[in-house]
Scaffold this motif. Structure first.
Motif, PDB file in Angstrom:
ATOM      1  N   LEU A  33       0.815  -1.206   0.000  1.00  0.00           N
ATOM      2  CA  LEU A  33       0.000   0.000   0.000  1.00  0.00           C
ATOM      3  C   LEU A  33       0.855   1.266   0.000  1.00  0.00           C
ATOM      4  N   LEU A  34       0.629   2.105  -1.003  1.00  0.00           N
ATOM      5  CA  LEU A  34       1.313   3.389  -1.096  1.00  0.00           C
ATOM      6  C   LEU A  34       0.369   4.474  -0.587  1.00  0.00           C
ATOM      7  N   ILE A  35       0.697   5.054   0.546  1.00  0.00           N
ATOM      8  CA  ILE A  35      -0.098   6.139   1.119  1.00  0.00           C
ATOM      9  C   ILE A  35       0.637   7.448   0.823  1.00  0.00           C
ATOM     10  N   GLY A  40       5.529  12.675   2.307  1.00  0.00           N
ATOM     11  CA  GLY A  40       6.285  13.919   2.387  1.00  0.00           C
ATOM     12  C   GLY A  40       6.212  14.763   1.127  1.00  0.00           C
ATOM     13  N   VAL A  41       6.609  16.010   1.280  1.00  0.00           N
ATOM     14  CA  VAL A  41       6.531  16.993   0.201  1.00  0.00           C
ATOM     15  C   VAL A  41       7.502  16.673  -0.931  1.00  0.00           C
ATOM     16  N   GLU A  45       6.484  15.995  -4.820  1.00  0.00           N
ATOM     17  CA  GLU A  45       6.987  16.875  -5.885  1.00  0.00           C
ATOM     18  C   GLU A  45       7.685  16.065  -6.973  1.00  0.00           C
ATOM     19  N   THR A  46       8.545  15.146  -6.570  1.00  0.00           N
ATOM     20  CA  THR A  46       9.266  14.327  -7.550  1.00  0.00           C
ATOM     21  C   THR A  46       8.317  13.405  -8.305  1.00  0.00           C
ATOM     22  N   ALA A  47       7.432  12.733  -7.581  1.00  0.00           N
ATOM     23  CA  ALA A  47       6.486  11.818  -8.234  1.00  0.00           C
ATOM     24  C   ALA A  47       5.572  12.574  -9.186  1.00  0.00           C
ATOM     25  N   ILE A  73      -0.090  14.183  -5.343  1.00  0.00           N
ATOM     26  CA  ILE A  73       0.500  13.891  -6.654  1.00  0.00           C
ATOM     27  C   ILE A  73      -0.229  14.697  -7.736  1.00  0.00           C
ATOM     28  N   ALA A  74      -1.553  14.814  -7.629  1.00  0.00           N
ATOM     29  CA  ALA A  74      -2.316  15.589  -8.609  1.00  0.00           C
ATOM     30  C   ALA A  74      -1.896  17.052  -8.603  1.00  0.00           C
ATOM     31  N   ILE A  75      -1.701  17.610  -7.429  1.00  0.00           N
ATOM     32  CA  ILE A  75      -1.274  19.010  -7.331  1.00  0.00           C
ATOM     33  C   ILE A  75       0.092  19.192  -7.987  1.00  0.00           C
ATOM     34  N   GLU A  76       1.029  18.329  -7.657  1.00  0.00           N
ATOM     35  CA  GLU A  76       2.384  18.464  -8.208  1.00  0.00           C
ATOM     36  C   GLU A  76       2.423  18.170  -9.703  1.00  0.00           C
ATOM     37  N   ALA A  77       1.626  17.207 -10.178  1.00  0.00           N
ATOM     38  CA  ALA A  77       1.572  16.937 -11.616  1.00  0.00           C
ATOM     39  C   ALA A  77       0.973  18.141 -12.344  1.00  0.00           C
TER      40      ALA A  77
END
Length: 153
Positions: A33-35, A40-41, A45-47, A73-77
């Motif tokens: 499971l990936l939570i 972390g930030v 950001e990297t993902a 992840i959606a925000i950073e993408a």
């Protein structure tokens, strides 16, 4: 559903090495499971940046995610794609969502059906647009030979 805290599954999320906890859903199915909200930030950001590069050829005009796991992840993408907007779908009732834009969904990590809801005020943000959907939960299951099979289905 129980977490097998003494066992983890090492994997890569893009360029990032992670150790994911194994969670038994039943006698025949264990997942890693990936939570994302706990990673972390810098991880987000990297993902998000790396995912954006994979999505860029499709030229998405907006990113949509499901609360809450995919939000970072959606925000950073979105940021990496140069987009200044994103839409979050909700699985729990909210006073402003109603049922007009709701569909049933089933998740292996939840023991009952849920409804995926969209804020009616956000419909115009996606109508007629090229939409990239980000949901941040890879699934791993036993391969029958003592290993795990990655299934991003």
């Amino acid at each position: 559903m129980s977490t097998t805290t003494d066992r983890t599954y090492p994997t890569m999320v893009g360029s990032q090495a992670v150790e994911l906890p194994l969670v038994s859903l039943n006698d025949d199915l264990t997942i890693a499971l990936l939570i994302c909200v706990d990673m972390g930030v810098a991880f987000a950001e990297t993902a998000g940046r790396e995912l954006a590069e994979l999505m860029r050829p499709a030229q998405p005009e907006i990113v949509v995610s499901v609360a809450t796991m995919g939000i970072p992840i959606a925000i950073e993408a979105s940021r990496a794609l140069g987009l200044d907007d994103y839409v979050i779908l909700h699985k729990t009732p909210k006073i402003h969502l109603g049922e007009g834009w709701a569909e049933p969904v089933y998740s292996i990590t939840t023991d009952k059906p849920q409804r995926l809801r969209m804020d009616p005020a956000r419909v115009q943000a996606v109508r007629g647009k090229r939409v990239a959907v980000v949901d941040a939960m890879p699934l791993f299951h036993p391969d029958g030979q003592g290993g795990l099979v990655e299934d991003w289905g």
